[in-house]
Write an enzyme that holds these catalytic residues in place. Structure first.
Site, PDB file in Angstrom:
ATOM      1  N   ASP A 133       0.768  -1.475  -0.022  1.00 59.03           N
ATOM      2  CA  ASP A 133       0.426  -0.009   0.183  1.00 59.03           C
ATOM      3  C   ASP A 133       1.195   1.300  -0.082  1.00 59.03           C
ATOM      4  OD1 ASP A 133      -2.393   1.247   0.830  1.00 59.03           O
ATOM      5  OD2 ASP A 133      -2.851   0.716   2.250  1.00 59.03           O
ATOM      6  N   GLU A 169       2.633   4.363  -4.089  1.00 60.46           N
ATOM      7  CA  GLU A 169       2.230   5.411  -5.259  1.00 60.46           C
ATOM      8  C   GLU A 169       3.971   6.689  -6.024  1.00 60.46           C
ATOM      9  OE1 GLU A 169      -1.152   3.891  -4.170  1.00 60.46           O
ATOM     10  OE2 GLU A 169       0.373   5.542  -3.275  1.00 60.46           O
ATOM     11  N   ASP A 208      -8.447   3.514  -2.438  1.00 61.25           N
ATOM     12  CA  ASP A 208     -10.186   3.998  -1.484  1.00 61.25           C
ATOM     13  C   ASP A 208     -11.051   4.629  -2.119  1.00 61.25           C
ATOM     14  OD1 ASP A 208      -7.512   3.495  -0.088  1.00 61.25           O
ATOM     15  OD2 ASP A 208      -6.865   4.844   0.921  1.00 61.25           O
TER      16      ASP A 208
END
Length: 799
Positions: free
Chosen positions: A405, A408, A483
């Protein structure tokens, strides 16, 4: 007089006339007199790579996206020179390069234009960054449609849209918001029943404009790097998608349990809470295979550590969960806490493995643990080190999967939510700034994680899931759409995103069922479960700050609906596993938008909601509250209503009634759908028969069932079972033919054959030309037969 176009592109530079052409085997070089070179490479008769440089030479050719084992080789290549252009011809297309300005046009063999440059390649010098903004514009015809580009939260057909590719942590993103978590710079064009694809393999921030700025122009550009794209000719969308997926790579088969139902929340802790959740699933008889531990399982959010207060003996807990059929998945983020007492940090510091700023110091940013440094996963030595860190988690504690997670990469308390652009990366020996490496950071983290989990899970198969990804990441990891929000709009978005990801090569994808942010109503959760069980990856996940989101957080009716649909997913596991096998073997997407399924039918070009699950199940989710029916488009062909067995002829829009515990679901006539008995987890039961739902069709239809040991690598040595069925309806006879391949012998010895839609009363049944006796009373009332799996042809004869 200056036109708008000239104003808009004033200052842009263009190739001038071609002064030299030379061929080197499969590549043709075109040199312009202002140092521009176009290198055109024929990879297949239907796939051509276009690579431009403006400096008179090419930089090192390196890509994280391209699978080194992809199929290439052509049947025919001919280069000719005409007065105004050069022509490169293969057995599928003709490509013409204008001598005056290097503009490119591509035709089929009947001289019908497939794609042509408008301004073509041009560039703008960007002195601030020391490189060029590279641009390409193509002429778009009226009626042309565009699909693909990964996780975009907008309508399936991108005509009229402009999108941006820059991996971004977009908490609670909204419809049409740009950019999102993933970067898949690949789109499919469809015009006059001909499909083609463009893959713009450039990792800088990129943009695509599909006739938004100018009505008949499609363009794409990047804030640096090369103009480097692949053209793929169909003419069927299926051909474009499978070729692109082969180019960027396919995963290996996941373990079958990874296709079961997963449960996740931020966060399940301490151990007693985890055990309470897993026990409730078993008590309520809702199947579940995986439980997730979010960042709170760690000691102060330090990766590869355990909070001993919450989880005093993780090895014991993981073993106890495994004994009850639960596989434990743990989160691992890229941020490594700056703490000299922390062994992972100390080792990375000693070995100089963290990303650095341009002027020397380590890149520092705040995430969950506080101030962190971040490994440079573009360095192969760092990836190898990172892979080794999973030894304790996987081989010793027994964790079965890893969830990446925040990759990015996400950074808190800074306006751009990520690294400064001056951060340096190794980029596998091609040093660069974060401007180039940003979009592949998450992919390379997932790659390193995959190699670690695979190494220590062996001889079992690994399971990895990532939030951020670049094209080709499917070789290493599954993904989810990030999300999202507990809203009806996000249920619509989830449906689109997963369809889009599947045709963008990244099939093993799902959404957070119920929504990550905010609280769903029971009705919304039920409708989301009904969609989510038809997604390749199936997981409920919530932020936890609004209470609970397990199925029992809602009323009995919602619990029953959840159980019913999760049961259905577990019954359909052999069908889903077969879909996955076709994906890894042939690059066939597991979910197919209607336009992919039938591009000839113009009615499919703007459909968003309906999709084909596998090859033979049509699903149309209910996306609005208080709905006991909806309008939907039934694609051409004949379809059986799954709930009522009513036969419907498609090619039209129609109203479909449904109930709260159903969604519109149809089976293609002639299909054979395999089913396992309901299990609470994969491998719980041994069974002696495989159920086959057989749907009658007045002609021929093929179905396949792929099976193996459900984990491990024996399938790569030929130990698999592939059953190829053909159904043939002819007058008052119905045939089921079976051909078997592979060396794997399944545990079951019988087929339970449910015959659906037979248009005649049965007089006799023959197996391999021998008449058999059967219990006529049971057959007449329930329409099923139980027969030995060793047969070649079953013949049902009517009166």
């Amino acid at each position: 007089m200056i036109t708008n176009t000239e104003l808009e592109f004033k200052g842009d530079l263009y190739p001038s006339k071609i002064v030299l052409m030379e061929q080197d085997v499969d590549s043709v070089f075109f040199h312009a007199d202002n140092s521009v070179i176009l290198k055109l490479t024929v990879l297949r008769d239907s796939m051509i790579r276009f690579r431009y440089t403006v400096k008179g030479y090419f930089s090192n050719d390196f890509s994280y996206a391209i699978d080194k084992s992809h199929s290439h080789g052509y049947n025919f290549l001919e280069v000719t020179e005409e007065n105004d252009y050069y022509q490169v011809k293969t057995s599928k297309v003709k490509c013409r390069i204008q001598k005056i300005d290097m503009r490119v046009s591509i035709f089929d063999l009947n001289d019908k234009v497939i794609l042509e440059d408008e301004l073509g390649f041009h560039w703008e010098e960007c002195y601030e960054h020391g490189g060029n903004i590279v641009k390409m514009s193509k002429t778009s015809k009226d009626g042309e449609c565009f699909y693909g580009l990964g996780d975009k939260a907008t309508q399936l057909n991108l005509k009229g849209k402009r999108v941006e590719n820059f991996a971004t942590d977009q908490y609670a993103f909204s419809k049409d918001q740009e950019p999102l978590y993933k970067v898949v710079p690949f789109y499919i064009g469809l015009q006059k029943k001909q499909s083609y694809g463009i893959f713009f393999d450039n990792t800088f921030r990129t943009y695509f404009d599909f006739c938004q700025e100018r009505r008949n122009v499609t363009s794409f550009w990047a804030e640096g790097g090369e103009m480097n794209y692949y053209f793929i000719y169909g003419p069927q969308m299926q051909d474009v998608v499978t070729t692109y997926t082969d180019l960027t790579g396919k995963p290996e088969l996941p373990p079958l349990w990874a296709l079961g139902y997963h449960q996740c929340k931020w966060s399940y802790f301490p151990e007693s809470n985890v055990k309470e959740i897993t026990a409730k699933f078993r008590d309520l008889k809702i199947p579940c295979d995986a439980i997730y531990l979010d960042i709170d399982y760690m000691e102060g959010f330090r990766c590869f550590t355990w909070n001993k207060e919450y989880f005093p003996d993780p090895k014991r807990m993981v073993a106890e969960l495994a004994a009850d059929g639960f596989k434990t998945i743990v989160i691992i983020d890229p941020g490594i806490k700056i703490d000299k007492e922390y062994s992972v940090y100390k080792e990375a510091l000693e070995k100089d493995y963290f990303c650095k700023r341009a002027d020397g110091p380590y890149m520092k940013g705040k995430v969950w643990p506080g101030e962190c440094n971040f490994p440079d996963y573009t360095n192969p030595e760092v990836r190898e080190w990172w892979a080794g860190l999973f030894k304790e988690l996987v081989s010793e504690i027994g964790v079965k999967g890893v969830w990446n997670d925040m990759n990015e990469p996400a950074v808190m308390e800074v306006p751009n939510k990520t690294f400064p652009m001056d951060v340096r990366h190794d980029y596998d020996g091609n040093p660069c700034s974060h401007r180039k490496a940003h979009n592949i950071y998450g992919m390379q983290m997932a790659r390193a994680t995959y190699h670690g989990v695979k190494r220590f899970a062996y001889p079992k198969r690994p399971f990895v899931i990532t939030r951020s990804a670049y094209a080709g990441a499917q070789r290493y990891t599954s993904s989810w759409t990030g999300d999202n929000v507990a809203s009806w709009e996000h249920l619509w978005i989830a449906n689109i995103q997963v369809q889009r990801m599947c045709i963008s090569g990244m099939g093993f994808t799902g959404s957070d069922i119920g929504g990550f942010a905010e609280q769903p109503s029971g009705e919304l959760y039920a409708r989301w479960i009904q969609l989510g069980v038809f997604h390749p990856f199936c997981r409920t996940h919530s932020s936890g700050d609004h209470g609970n989101q397990e199925p029992w957080a809602f009323d009995e009716e919602v619990i029953d609906i959840t159980r019913k649909f999760v049961n259905l997913r577990y019954q359909l596991l052999p069908y889903l596993y077969t879909m996955f096998w076709q994906y890894i073997e042939e690059g066939i997407p597991m979910l197919k938008p209607l336009v992919y399924f039938d591009q000839e039918d113009i009615q499919t070009h703007y459909r968003n909601d309906e999709f084909i699950f596998g090859n033979q199940i049509l699903v149309c989710p209910i996306l609005e509250p208080n709905s006991l029916g909806r309008r939907m488009y039934m694609p051409r062909g004949q379809w059986y209503n799954y709930w009522t067995s009513e036969l419907i002829t498609g090619g039209k829009e129609l109203w479909v009634d449904t109930k709260f515990d159903q969604i519109p679901m149809f089976i293609k006539a002639g299909a054979i759908i395999p089913k396992y008995p309901v299990q609470q987890y994969v491998g719980e039961l041994e069974f002696d028969e495989l159920e086959l739902d057989v749907y009658y069709k007045e002609s021929k239809e093929k179905s396949v069932v792929y099976e193996d040991a459900q984990d491990g690598y024996d399938y790569k040595k030929g130990r698999f079972s592939l059953l190829s069925f053909t159904t043939i309806g002819k007058g008052n006879e119905f045939y089921i033919q079976l051909y078997k391949e592979g060396k794997y012998d399944t545990n079951y010895t019988k087929f339970k054959i449910n015959l659906i839609g037979l248009p005649f009363k049965v007089k006799e049944i023959r197996i391999d030309n021998e008449k058999i006796t059967y219990d006529k009373r049971i057959f007449d009332s329930k329409n099923y037969l139980i027969i030995d799996k060793e047969f070649t042809e079953l013949n049902i004869v009517g009166i």
